[in-house]
Structures are given as structure tokens and as C-alpha cells.
Design a protein around this motif. Structure first.
Motif, PDB file in Angstrom:
ATOM      1  N   UNK A 150     -10.691  -1.263  -0.432  1.00  0.00           N
ATOM      2  CA  UNK A 150      -9.891  -1.667   0.554  1.00  0.00           C
ATOM      3  C   UNK A 150      -8.304  -1.350   0.363  1.00  0.00           C
ATOM      4  N   UNK A 151      -7.998  -1.320  -0.827  1.00  0.00           N
ATOM      5  CA  UNK A 151      -6.535  -0.647  -1.581  1.00  0.00           C
ATOM      6  C   UNK A 151      -6.644   0.824  -0.968  1.00  0.00           C
ATOM      7  N   UNK A 152      -7.740   1.565  -1.380  1.00  0.00           N
ATOM      8  CA  UNK A 152      -7.574   3.095  -0.688  1.00  0.00           C
ATOM      9  C   UNK A 152      -7.405   3.259   0.518  1.00  0.00           C
ATOM     10  N   UNK A 153      -7.977   2.485   1.242  1.00  0.00           N
ATOM     11  CA  UNK A 153      -8.082   2.553   2.891  1.00  0.00           C
ATOM     12  C   UNK A 153      -6.756   2.056   3.408  1.00  0.00           C
ATOM     13  N   UNK A 154      -6.002   1.200   3.090  1.00  0.00           N
ATOM     14  CA  UNK A 154      -4.683   0.714   3.296  1.00  0.00           C
ATOM     15  C   UNK A 154      -3.609   2.052   3.506  1.00  0.00           C
ATOM     16  N   UNK A 155      -2.962   1.702   4.639  1.00  0.00           N
ATOM     17  CA  UNK A 155      -1.792   2.749   4.805  1.00  0.00           C
ATOM     18  C   UNK A 155      -0.648   2.695   4.009  1.00  0.00           C
ATOM     19  N   UNK A 156      -0.291   3.687   3.448  1.00  0.00           N
ATOM     20  CA  UNK A 156       0.845   3.582   2.595  1.00  0.00           C
ATOM     21  C   UNK A 156       2.140   3.247   3.571  1.00  0.00           C
ATOM     22  N   UNK A 157       3.224   2.473   2.989  1.00  0.00           N
ATOM     23  CA  UNK A 157       4.367   2.259   3.713  1.00  0.00           C
ATOM     24  C   UNK A 157       5.205   3.235   3.664  1.00  0.00           C
ATOM     25  N   UNK A 158       6.082   3.789   4.597  1.00  0.00           N
ATOM     26  CA  UNK A 158       7.162   4.657   4.374  1.00  0.00           C
ATOM     27  C   UNK A 158       8.298   4.012   4.018  1.00  0.00           C
ATOM     28  N   UNK A 159       9.365   4.678   3.245  1.00  0.00           N
ATOM     29  CA  UNK A 159      10.422   4.163   2.729  1.00  0.00           C
ATOM     30  C   UNK A 159      11.360   3.430   3.737  1.00  0.00           C
ATOM     31  N   UNK A 160      11.435   3.878   4.923  1.00  0.00           N
ATOM     32  CA  UNK A 160      11.831   2.920   5.993  1.00  0.00           C
ATOM     33  C   UNK A 160      11.397   1.568   6.127  1.00  0.00           C
ATOM     34  N   UNK A 161       9.858   1.537   6.132  1.00  0.00           N
ATOM     35  CA  UNK A 161       9.403   0.020   6.311  1.00  0.00           C
ATOM     36  C   UNK A 161       9.363  -0.683   4.858  1.00  0.00           C
ATOM     37  N   UNK A 162       9.723  -0.036   3.970  1.00  0.00           N
ATOM     38  CA  UNK A 162       9.856  -1.024   2.531  1.00  0.00           C
ATOM     39  C   UNK A 162      11.284  -1.670   2.652  1.00  0.00           C
ATOM     40  N   UNK A 163      12.335  -1.309   3.240  1.00  0.00           N
ATOM     41  CA  UNK A 163      13.433  -1.968   3.034  1.00  0.00           C
ATOM     42  C   UNK A 163      14.486  -1.447   4.101  1.00  0.00           C
TER      43      UNK A 163
END
Length: 395
Positions: A368-381
Motif C-alpha cells: 500500500x505504501x509503494x502504491x501511494x502517490x508521492x506528494x509534490x513539494x507544493x502539496x507538502x506545504x
């Protein structure tokens, strides 16, 4: 008797119960007890003095019993499960179940006795427990790792907390019984246990050898000089009225019973709680022949000449030991009734399934962790100069 311990590692107490019925078919899919033993975690698997012990709590102790034997190399392969544990020829499965049962009895008895005495956790103890759990979660690496840890122990968070509360109940019960004077009659108990206390002045008749590890005895002439020194000290004590104050003064001045780098005795208060057989026989026989406050003449042992004063044993330790002895008697006298689910439970089958289930759950988490999309820097903060925590604090 096992001791009640805290939070991480193998604990030492338990309570609740479980048996399989048609209702179990609708068990929570997260119910690790049902997944591994076909017993819903909140169902009774046995009773102790009429009080239920749930499946998850018993299975938790069974996991710990198995883990302990694996640690000592007694369950290294599948064939080992077919053998016996201990010198009495008890089959492995039976021995493991009995070990877990004894711990479950202990925890259930403490909880029941605490309820009868009106002992509950204080706000401070609840806070301490919460802090211990938080520290465990941090040590494990986070909440997800904590949940995985509980799954490997076949217990829910609620059940784990309940077991850890028994540690504080045990403390509270000891304190309550102490306050009520139920642990005050100590003389007979100490006599039965063979426990006593003493301080001594040792004049050694041996020296450390050149290897720095072994000892060599004094010559006969040197032993005679050591005896004379001990007799002179005994005479000085008698002339001072055999007071404890004078004994302590001479003990600190002359005793060769081990000192630290500063020259201070390791045991300046003496041996305040001595179990039968703990000291060499000559010392024990002489000490036990004295009344409290009496001082012996020089007593020879392999270590040298001892001038012994008998003292009162540590009363707090005596009460704690008496409480432990009473607890042992409660547990031994507890009436246990098992269910069909308990009687048919096979430790190896359960443990093998536990490994399969926990491994599958861990693999699912990783997938599940591998399939989860990574967040972009803009989405992080929105503001890269602020952390999410700082951002939340400013709201």
C-alpha cells in the motif's frame, strides 16, 4: 512466582477469555485472535475463580511462552515441537499452554483482588502508563510499527493497555494491604523463609593472587595475626558496651569486605536481607544463633574471621516478599475452568498461523505504501519555510 513488569518485552501477568461459536463467523477482520485461532478475541477461553479470561489475553501469554522457548533454542525446528520440555517429560504443547495459563491466572487474581480491595489506578498512574506507551511507540518507530508489534503479540491495543494496568494495580494492592496492616506480622514469615540480616567486620585470611583473579590463603602465622586482630576488635567492642554505633565505627575502619575506589565499604549498612543459603554455612549458623543486636566472637570461614552483629531485616522488603508469597498462594488456590476452545488449542498450529497472518499484513502495508502517490513539494506545504507543525501552531 513471576514478577509483574511494564510495557515492552515479555510482560508477566494476564486476564479475560474465548470459545468459538457461530457468532464468531462475523468477527472483525482485524481480529488477530480469530484469524489465528478461530476464537474471537473478546470471547471467554477459560475462567479463573469464575472470572473470564479472554482469548486475546491468553493467546498473548501463549505467544510470550513460545517466544521464550525459541529464545532458549528449545523450538528451533518443527521436530522440536514433538518433543518434551523440562525434566518431567511434559509434552511441549502442554508445557507451553500451562506456562501461559499460570501467567493468565496471576494477572486475573491480581485484578480480582484489587477490585475487592477497591484499588484503582490514580490519575498519575494513568498518565505514567500513557507516557510509557508513547515512549514504546517512539522506540518502535511510530504508530504503524506499534500496531504491527501488537499484532505479532496477538493482542489489541485495548487488551495490551489492560494488561499493563495490572502492573499498577499490583503496586496499589501492596500499598493498600500495607496501610491496612495486613502485612505487619513479619516475624513468623521471616522465620519460615529462613530470612535474616546482619552486618560484619571481616578480617581476611587470604590475598588476591598474582593473576588478579584467584586467591591464595595466608600462612599459618599470618592467620594467627588475623585472628589476634579480630579478637582485639571484639574486645574493643565489648569495652564500648557492644553498641551498634561502635560496631559501625570499627566496621568502617577495619572490615575487609570489599571497598570502592574511594575506600568506602560496598555494604556500609550491612546485609539487610539475607536468604537462607546465601552466605557460607559457618556465617549463617553463627548469625542465626544471635538475637537482634547481639555480636558474635570471631567466626572463621574460608574468607577469614567475621565479627557478626545480627540486625533487623529490611521491613519494606519483608512486606514485599510476604505479599509475593500471599500472591503465590492465591494463584495456587485459584480454580480454573477451561472451555472446549482452550482444550483443543494447539500451540504450534496457532503460532504458525500467527506468523502467516502477520507476515501477510506486513506485506499488504508495504504494498500500500509503494502504491501511494508521492506528494509534490507544493502539496507538502504552502510555505517551504514552515514545517506542518509550525503551520498548525500558528492557526
Amino acid at each position: 512466582m513471576k514478577k509483574i513488569q511494564l510495557i515492552a518485552g515479555t510482560l508477566a501477568l494476564a486476564l479475560l477469555a474465548g470459545c468459538s461459536t457461530g457468532a464468531d463467523l462475523a468477527a472483525d477482520p482485524d481480529d488477530i485472535a480469530y484469524q489465528t485461532a478461530d476464537i474471537r478475541r473478546d470471547r471467554a477461553i477459560l475462567t479463573v475463580d469464575g472470572q473470564e479470561v479472554t482469548a486475546e489475553e491468553y493467546l498473548f501469554w501463549l505467544v510470550n511462552a513460545i517466544a521464550a522457548q525459541k529464545y532458549y533454542g528449545n523450538l528451533s525446528d518443527d521436530t522440536a515441537w514433538e518433543e518434551t520440555l523440562g525434566d518431567d517429560g511434559t509434552p511441549t504443547a502442554e508445557a507451553l499452554k500451562a506456562d501461559a495459563l499460570e501467567t493468565a491466572k496471576l494477572y486475573r487474581v491480581i485484578e480480582t483482588r484489587s477490585q475487592e480491595a477497591g484499588v484503582t489506578l490514580t490519575d498519575e498512574q494513568e498518565s505514567e502508563l500513557s507516557s510509557e506507551i508513547d515512549q514504546l511507540i517512539e522506540n518502535l518507530g511510530g504508530e504503524e510499527a506499534y500496531q504491527s508489534y501488537l499484532e505479532q503479540l496477538c493482542i489489541s491495543e485495548e487488551g495490551f493497555l489492560r494488561l499493563n494496568r495490572v502492573y499498577f494495580l499490583n503496586q496499589g494492592l501492596l500499598e493498600k494491604m500495607t496501610e491496612d496492616g495486613e502485612l505487619d506480622d513479619l516475624d513468623d514469615f521471616l522465620e519460615e523463609q529462613g530470612t535474616y540480616a546482619a552486618k560484619h567486620i571481616l578480617i581476611s585470611t587470604r590475598r588476591l593472587g598474582e593473576d588478579g583473579y584467584t586467591y591464595e590463603d595466608f600462612t599459618e602465622e599470618e592467620k594467627a595475626q588475623a585472628l589476634q586482630k579480630a579478637e582485639n576488635i571484639r574486645k574493643e567492642l565489648a569495652e564500648a558496651g557492644d553498641t551498634e554505633e561502635k560496631f559501625d565505627e570499627l566496621m568502617n575502619q577495619y572490615s575487609e569486605d570489599g571497598r570502592d575506589e574511594n575506600g568506602d565499604l560496598y555494604s556500609p549498612e550491612g546485609y539487610t536481607y539475607i536468604a537462607s543459603g546465601q552466605m557460607v554455612s559457618e556465617f549463617e549458623e553463627a548469625a542465626r544463633s544471635l538475637k537482634v543486636g547481639e555480636i558474635s566472637d570471631p567466626v572463621e570461614t574460608q574468607f577469614g574471621y567475621h565479627i557478626i552483629m545480627r540486625i533487623e531485616p529490611d521491613q519494606e522488603q519483608a512486606r514485599t516478599d510476604k505479599f509475593s508469597d500471599m500472591t503465590r498462594q492465591w494463584v495456587e488456590g485459584a480454580q480454573v475452568v477451561t472451555t472446549k476452545a482452550y482444550d483443543e488449542l494447539d500451540p504450534k498450529t496457532f503460532y504458525d498461523r500467527l506468523q502467516e497472518v502477520t507476515e501477510a499484513r506486513e506485506a499488504a502495508r508495504e504494498a500500500a505504501q509503494s502504491a501511494a502517490p508521492s506528494e509534490s513539494p507544493a502539496e507538502e506545504s504552502a510555505d517551504p519555510g514552515e514545517s506542518p507543525a509550525a503551520e498548525s501552531a500558528g492557526q
